[in-house]
Design a protein around this motif. Sequence first.
Motif, PDB file in Angstrom:
ATOM      1  N   ILE A  62     -44.497 -17.130 -41.122  1.00 42.43           N
ATOM      2  CA  ILE A  62     -43.544 -16.123 -41.225  1.00 42.43           C
ATOM      3  C   ILE A  62     -43.056 -15.760 -39.673  1.00 42.43           C
ATOM      4  O   ILE A  62     -41.691 -15.463 -39.393  1.00 42.43           O
ATOM      5  CB  ILE A  62     -44.086 -14.748 -41.785  1.00 42.43           C
ATOM      6  N   MET A  63     -43.702 -15.622 -38.676  1.00 42.64           N
ATOM      7  CA  MET A  63     -43.443 -15.281 -37.597  1.00 42.64           C
ATOM      8  C   MET A  63     -42.804 -16.554 -36.766  1.00 42.64           C
ATOM      9  O   MET A  63     -41.941 -16.197 -36.009  1.00 42.64           O
ATOM     10  CB  MET A  63     -44.838 -14.921 -36.685  1.00 42.64           C
ATOM     11  N   GLN A  64     -43.356 -17.633 -37.152  1.00 43.56           N
ATOM     12  CA  GLN A  64     -42.649 -18.564 -36.263  1.00 43.56           C
ATOM     13  C   GLN A  64     -41.120 -18.982 -36.927  1.00 43.56           C
ATOM     14  O   GLN A  64     -40.507 -19.464 -36.190  1.00 43.56           O
ATOM     15  CB  GLN A  64     -43.598 -19.951 -36.787  1.00 43.56           C
ATOM     16  N   ALA A  65     -41.050 -18.342 -38.048  1.00 42.15           N
ATOM     17  CA  ALA A  65     -39.622 -18.460 -38.629  1.00 42.15           C
ATOM     18  C   ALA A  65     -38.770 -17.592 -38.254  1.00 42.15           C
ATOM     19  O   ALA A  65     -37.458 -17.408 -38.588  1.00 42.15           O
ATOM     20  CB  ALA A  65     -39.548 -18.457 -40.316  1.00 42.15           C
ATOM     21  N   SER A  66     -39.195 -16.376 -37.620  1.00 45.06           N
ATOM     22  CA  SER A  66     -38.354 -15.219 -37.369  1.00 45.06           C
ATOM     23  C   SER A  66     -38.843 -14.777 -35.934  1.00 45.06           C
ATOM     24  O   SER A  66     -39.578 -14.383 -35.507  1.00 45.06           O
ATOM     25  CB  SER A  66     -38.559 -14.190 -38.393  1.00 45.06           C
ATOM     26  N   LYS A  67     -37.766 -15.396 -34.907  1.00 41.62           N
ATOM     27  CA  LYS A  67     -37.897 -14.809 -33.636  1.00 41.62           C
ATOM     28  C   LYS A  67     -37.749 -13.181 -33.260  1.00 41.62           C
ATOM     29  O   LYS A  67     -38.403 -12.574 -32.528  1.00 41.62           O
ATOM     30  CB  LYS A  67     -36.847 -15.540 -32.664  1.00 41.62           C
ATOM     31  N   LEU A  74     -43.502  -7.173 -30.432  1.00 41.77           N
ATOM     32  CA  LEU A  74     -43.927  -7.005 -29.040  1.00 41.77           C
ATOM     33  C   LEU A  74     -43.416  -5.695 -28.502  1.00 41.77           C
ATOM     34  O   LEU A  74     -44.077  -5.149 -27.846  1.00 41.77           O
ATOM     35  CB  LEU A  74     -43.108  -8.092 -28.339  1.00 41.77           C
ATOM     36  N   LEU A  75     -41.986  -5.397 -28.943  1.00 41.14           N
ATOM     37  CA  LEU A  75     -41.567  -3.920 -28.386  1.00 41.14           C
ATOM     38  C   LEU A  75     -42.496  -2.996 -28.807  1.00 41.14           C
ATOM     39  O   LEU A  75     -42.943  -2.012 -27.998  1.00 41.14           O
ATOM     40  CB  LEU A  75     -40.239  -4.045 -28.993  1.00 41.14           C
ATOM     41  N   ILE A  76     -42.563  -2.838 -30.312  1.00 39.01           N
ATOM     42  CA  ILE A  76     -43.390  -1.489 -30.674  1.00 39.01           C
ATOM     43  C   ILE A  76     -44.838  -1.778 -30.317  1.00 39.01           C
ATOM     44  O   ILE A  76     -45.423  -0.492 -30.028  1.00 39.01           O
ATOM     45  CB  ILE A  76     -43.200  -1.782 -32.361  1.00 39.01           C
ATOM     46  N   GLY A  77     -45.380  -3.047 -30.431  1.00 39.86           N
ATOM     47  CA  GLY A  77     -46.747  -2.884 -30.077  1.00 39.86           C
ATOM     48  C   GLY A  77     -46.887  -2.738 -28.625  1.00 39.86           C
ATOM     49  O   GLY A  77     -47.996  -1.850 -28.345  1.00 39.86           O
ATOM     50  N   SER A  78     -45.986  -2.895 -27.730  1.00 33.02           N
ATOM     51  CA  SER A  78     -46.263  -2.705 -26.240  1.00 33.02           C
ATOM     52  C   SER A  78     -46.139  -1.094 -26.017  1.00 33.02           C
ATOM     53  O   SER A  78     -47.250  -0.712 -25.111  1.00 33.02           O
ATOM     54  CB  SER A  78     -45.268  -3.357 -25.531  1.00 33.02           C
ATOM     55  N   ALA A 122     -53.051  -9.758 -30.860  1.00 32.19           N
ATOM     56  CA  ALA A 122     -54.027 -10.236 -31.794  1.00 32.19           C
ATOM     57  C   ALA A 122     -53.119 -10.907 -33.008  1.00 32.19           C
ATOM     58  O   ALA A 122     -53.651 -12.051 -33.520  1.00 32.19           O
ATOM     59  CB  ALA A 122     -54.747  -9.161 -32.418  1.00 32.19           C
ATOM     60  N   LEU A 123     -52.022 -10.476 -33.216  1.00 33.86           N
ATOM     61  CA  LEU A 123     -51.250 -11.059 -34.457  1.00 33.86           C
ATOM     62  C   LEU A 123     -50.552 -12.446 -33.956  1.00 33.86           C
ATOM     63  O   LEU A 123     -50.600 -13.221 -34.833  1.00 33.86           O
ATOM     64  CB  LEU A 123     -49.973 -10.049 -34.627  1.00 33.86           C
ATOM     65  N   ILE A 124     -50.124 -12.696 -32.854  1.00 41.79           N
ATOM     66  CA  ILE A 124     -49.268 -13.675 -32.387  1.00 41.79           C
ATOM     67  C   ILE A 124     -50.449 -14.879 -32.372  1.00 41.79           C
ATOM     68  O   ILE A 124     -50.325 -15.645 -32.487  1.00 41.79           O
ATOM     69  CB  ILE A 124     -48.575 -13.525 -31.104  1.00 41.79           C
ATOM     70  N   ASN A 197     -42.880  -9.625 -21.805  1.00 46.11           N
ATOM     71  CA  ASN A 197     -42.445 -10.707 -22.456  1.00 46.11           C
ATOM     72  C   ASN A 197     -41.482 -10.160 -23.427  1.00 46.11           C
ATOM     73  O   ASN A 197     -40.738 -11.242 -23.861  1.00 46.11           O
ATOM     74  CB  ASN A 197     -44.018 -10.994 -23.251  1.00 46.11           C
ATOM     75  N   PHE A 198     -41.352  -9.153 -24.011  1.00 46.82           N
ATOM     76  CA  PHE A 198     -40.395  -8.806 -24.906  1.00 46.82           C
ATOM     77  C   PHE A 198     -38.772  -9.073 -24.122  1.00 46.82           C
ATOM     78  O   PHE A 198     -38.118  -9.532 -24.547  1.00 46.82           O
ATOM     79  CB  PHE A 198     -40.457  -7.470 -25.432  1.00 46.82           C
ATOM     80  N   ILE A 199     -38.856  -8.525 -22.997  1.00 46.14           N
ATOM     81  CA  ILE A 199     -37.705  -8.386 -22.004  1.00 46.14           C
ATOM     82  C   ILE A 199     -37.347 -10.018 -21.892  1.00 46.14           C
ATOM     83  O   ILE A 199     -36.006 -10.596 -21.794  1.00 46.14           O
ATOM     84  CB  ILE A 199     -37.825  -7.949 -20.895  1.00 46.14           C
ATOM     85  N   GLN A 200     -38.373 -10.875 -21.695  1.00 44.35           N
ATOM     86  CA  GLN A 200     -37.931 -12.311 -21.535  1.00 44.35           C
ATOM     87  C   GLN A 200     -37.657 -12.972 -22.675  1.00 44.35           C
ATOM     88  O   GLN A 200     -36.847 -13.965 -22.350  1.00 44.35           O
ATOM     89  CB  GLN A 200     -39.456 -13.069 -20.802  1.00 44.35           C
ATOM     90  N   MET A 201     -38.039 -12.445 -23.846  1.00 42.84           N
ATOM     91  CA  MET A 201     -37.319 -13.077 -25.029  1.00 42.84           C
ATOM     92  C   MET A 201     -35.887 -12.676 -25.233  1.00 42.84           C
ATOM     93  O   MET A 201     -35.255 -13.243 -25.898  1.00 42.84           O
ATOM     94  CB  MET A 201     -38.100 -12.612 -26.182  1.00 42.84           C
ATOM     95  N   LEU A 202     -35.582 -11.434 -24.792  1.00 44.09           N
ATOM     96  CA  LEU A 202     -34.217 -10.804 -25.034  1.00 44.09           C
ATOM     97  C   LEU A 202     -33.223 -11.269 -24.170  1.00 44.09           C
ATOM     98  O   LEU A 202     -32.260 -11.349 -24.619  1.00 44.09           O
ATOM     99  CB  LEU A 202     -34.509  -9.312 -24.758  1.00 44.09           C
ATOM    100  N   ILE A 203     -33.592 -11.322 -22.857  1.00 43.63           N
ATOM    101  CA  ILE A 203     -32.457 -11.820 -22.100  1.00 43.63           C
ATOM    102  C   ILE A 203     -31.811 -13.006 -22.258  1.00 43.63           C
ATOM    103  O   ILE A 203     -30.405 -13.058 -22.359  1.00 43.63           O
ATOM    104  CB  ILE A 203     -33.147 -12.133 -20.680  1.00 43.63           C
ATOM    105  N   PRO A 204     -32.310 -14.115 -22.893  1.00 43.70           N
ATOM    106  CA  PRO A 204     -31.416 -15.311 -23.379  1.00 43.70           C
ATOM    107  C   PRO A 204     -30.473 -15.021 -24.317  1.00 43.70           C
ATOM    108  O   PRO A 204     -29.611 -15.862 -24.542  1.00 43.70           O
ATOM    109  CB  PRO A 204     -32.521 -16.326 -23.705  1.00 43.70           C
ATOM    110  N   LEU A 205     -30.810 -14.031 -25.372  1.00 43.55           N
ATOM    111  CA  LEU A 205     -29.747 -13.595 -26.453  1.00 43.55           C
ATOM    112  C   LEU A 205     -28.850 -12.702 -26.019  1.00 43.55           C
ATOM    113  O   LEU A 205     -27.962 -12.348 -26.614  1.00 43.55           O
ATOM    114  CB  LEU A 205     -30.813 -13.019 -27.296  1.00 43.55           C
ATOM    115  N   LEU A 206     -28.672 -12.148 -24.702  1.00 43.24           N
ATOM    116  CA  LEU A 206     -27.765 -11.138 -24.261  1.00 43.24           C
ATOM    117  C   LEU A 206     -26.696 -11.964 -23.565  1.00 43.24           C
ATOM    118  O   LEU A 206     -26.365 -13.037 -23.291  1.00 43.24           O
ATOM    119  CB  LEU A 206     -28.217 -10.529 -23.168  1.00 43.24           C
TER     120      LEU A 206
END
Length: 206
Positions: A62-67, A74-78, A122-124, A197-206
């Motif tokens: 499920i996680m692999q299918a949804s970035k 990552l955001l909530i957990g941090s 732990a989830l990832i 890590n969340f920011i690093q994933m977010l930047i390419p999407l902006l």
Amino acid sequence: MAYFLQGLTLGLAYVAPIGLQNLFVINTALTQKRSRVYLTALIVIFFDVTLALACFFGVGAIMQASKWLQMAILLIGSFIVIWIGIGLLRAHDTMDNSTKVDVPILKVISTACVVTWFNPQALIDGSMMLGAFRATLPAAKSTEFIFGVGCASTLWFLGISTLLSLFSAKFTDKILRIINVICGIVIIFYGVKLFVNFIQMLIPLL
């Protein structure tokens, strides 16, 4: 038996490094009576084993299918992890046996749930690692393997609970405070790293 041993050794290698669950059990073992220590360990084992089962049987896919799901975790957990670290920095636990240190059972359950199921790393990691192993196992041996992983969790948390309960008398208030501060700093750093890590994933999407 070979697949059970494989699951057991892999499970021990995965759960042994100091993490949120271990820190929670350690602090409980150093501050509370033995009956509550074992109850806490069993509660943590329950959430750890259920997380392993969920990771093994599908969360990874499920996680692999949804970035976006990965980013949300990552955001909530941090923020949750940082808050736990701040709580440790502010804690002033005592080794004075005359002090009542029992925590309401519902709080023990909720905290154990948070440090396990709301721990994004732990989830990832669990999803990717156990999901990958499941893909390499014969279908008939999957149960044997995951049973070994569950036994590893049980052995580890009951083991460290017993050792720390037996030798807790050697710990003073000052040592406990130092442990809390060190653990708090490590956890806050861990939470900040997750946010980065969340920011690093977010930047390419902006």
